[in-house]
Write a protein that holds these residues in place. Sequence first.
Motif, mmCIF file in Angstrom:
data_model
loop_
_atom_site.group_PDB
_atom_site.id
_atom_site.type_symbol
_atom_site.label_atom_id
_atom_site.label_comp_id
_atom_site.label_asym_id
_atom_site.label_seq_id
_atom_site.Cartn_x
_atom_site.Cartn_y
_atom_site.Cartn_z
ATOM 1 N N MET A 1 0.611 -1.365 0.017
ATOM 2 C CA MET A 1 -0.016 0.048 0.180
ATOM 3 C C MET A 1 0.699 1.237 -0.110
ATOM 4 O O MET A 1 0.755 2.168 -0.821
ATOM 5 N N ARG A 2 2.043 1.355 1.035
ATOM 6 C CA ARG A 2 2.799 2.456 1.026
ATOM 7 C C ARG A 2 3.838 2.686 -0.364
ATOM 8 O O ARG A 2 3.867 3.703 -0.721
ATOM 9 N N GLY A 3 3.813 1.538 -0.955
ATOM 10 C CA GLY A 3 4.862 1.533 -2.025
ATOM 11 C C GLY A 3 3.976 1.939 -3.250
ATOM 12 O O GLY A 3 4.426 2.655 -4.160
ATOM 13 N N TYR A 4 2.709 1.651 -3.317
ATOM 14 C CA TYR A 4 1.883 2.009 -4.567
ATOM 15 C C TYR A 4 1.196 3.371 -4.332
ATOM 16 O O TYR A 4 1.313 4.067 -5.409
ATOM 17 N N PHE A 5 0.847 3.653 -3.272
ATOM 18 C CA PHE A 5 0.232 4.834 -3.261
ATOM 19 C C PHE A 5 1.083 6.173 -2.546
ATOM 20 O O PHE A 5 0.729 7.154 -3.007
ATOM 21 N N LEU A 6 2.064 6.049 -2.097
ATOM 22 C CA LEU A 6 3.051 6.911 -1.709
ATOM 23 C C LEU A 6 4.621 6.690 -2.210
ATOM 24 O O LEU A 6 5.535 7.195 -1.474
ATOM 25 N N ALA A 7 4.577 5.626 -3.052
ATOM 26 C CA ALA A 7 6.091 5.585 -3.564
ATOM 27 C C ALA A 7 7.070 5.178 -2.538
ATOM 28 O O ALA A 7 8.277 5.494 -2.634
ATOM 29 N N ALA A 8 6.558 4.100 -1.503
ATOM 30 C CA ALA A 8 7.287 3.875 -0.677
ATOM 31 C C ALA A 8 8.110 4.839 0.393
ATOM 32 O O ALA A 8 8.956 4.839 1.168
#
Length: 533
Positions: free
Chosen positions: A36-43
């Motif tokens: 989720m953080r990788g896809y929505f907030l570029a990690a």
Amino acid sequence: MSDYALSALDLVIIVVAITGIVGVGLWASSRVQTTMRGYFLAAGRMPWWLIGAAFVSTSVSSEQIVGTVARAYENGMGVANWEWFALPVYSLVIVFFIPLYLKNRIMTVPEFLSRRFGTLCGDIYSWVMLVAYVFVFMVPTLYGGSLVLHELTGWNFYLVLWATAAIVGAYTIKGGLGAIMWTDAVQCLMLVGGGVLLFFVSLNKIPGGWSAMRAASPERFHLYRPPDDPLAPFPALICATFGVFLFYQATNQVMIQRVLAARSTWDGVMGIIFAGFINLLRPLVTCFLGLIVYHWIHELHRAEPLGNLDQAFPFALRTFAPGWGLRGIVLVGFLAAVMSTISALTNAAATIFSLDVYKRMLNPAATERRVVMTGRLAAACALIAACLVAPLVEHLGGVFRYFQTGITYVATPFISVILLGIIWGRTNFQGAVFGLIGGIIIQVILGLGLAAAAVRLHWLYVAFIAQVLTMSGVVAVSLGSRPPPETSWEPFHWSPALLSRYDEGRVRPWYQRLKLWFGLYALIWLYVYWRFW
């Protein structure tokens, strides 16, 4: 049909550039973490220069280019305030919002509202902004971009509309925010480069250049506009700094999501400062072109006055761009800006739906992989819905008016509640609910009441009055009900001590000092306003 066709060189430039953008997006997509953080907030790995470029690319689109060129043609330089009047707002974002957001590792604005006030407040933001992103923000952007290409090339409007959505969807749906921010950096370069080039080529067509235009109509070359100015009254801009403008930059998911992806607080702040420097060039890309078109038509009498103001930008390309590929270069920049904004809005809508609606309300047990898949499906649905509605913009008062009217109704309640929530710990759940729901009602009643009474006020004044009434109501309701527990407000309460967190304990060399770059940006900004006051 258009009165000319793009040259083969123009078409090659457009095809190569769009292919390059999609290629960068797909390359970045291959590096995305399927979390989720990788896809929505570029990690949370984005550097300052990507943040700044993405911040600008997202906020400059067909609404900006088509709308502001049209208004500069009609009213003069005053519309440049919409591009230049950023320092006061950016200062508030840097001082009050970025430290709180990154300290609490916020992923979405609804998450902030839910943790600060309660889940109902986050739910209200989620549903209102989902509708707003698709129908208030995305729709006029798609319309404006498709209209320009249709006017310039004679290509079918609907074909352009759906092709734009398909191209954007190719990398946005797959790669999420990481892919979008990498393409934003490329698109920002294309937008600024092509726009500045067109401005100077067009200005060269005017005998005597800039000085001749100022001498011919000096009243049109001032940033300050009186309080009753219909386009950009300066007192209203000051009011909007704490309202509509602050909402758009600090509490609008589609914008602040770029900062939330920062790898550090320093990168988040430096990204905003970098965006400020880029913004100094924005009037050359947008509104100043309208000044040239006005002089060409009304002072030099080289063409008939425009019947549709939104045709000012296409007119400039038809008239001033030479046949050696400049039309293609400028259109690439224009399309890049449209694509950047559409991709950002699509991702923001998908982020809010997936994390704040699907994951929290509909399926709390969903795995991260399933949430990401839901986000991709939501992104596709948002693009399709916006394409279906976009043709209606023409019947709603033009691009700029459509955007302005829509943003006012969603901005006032949210910024009223969030601003009080970070500076006044006594703001509670009951007060926040009143602000979010009652604020919309206040805004509607005020707008309708003033219209019925034949009182003509600039929309920024109306928004400010509504904000004062809304914030007063929030304070009254909060004081009349039980105070919130300290655990709900203390983590999100702003204090001067947060200003020491910018460097996070790291000692940086002098050329990386935030005060240095912010001060330089502020000095240039003040000079610009002194020069064109």
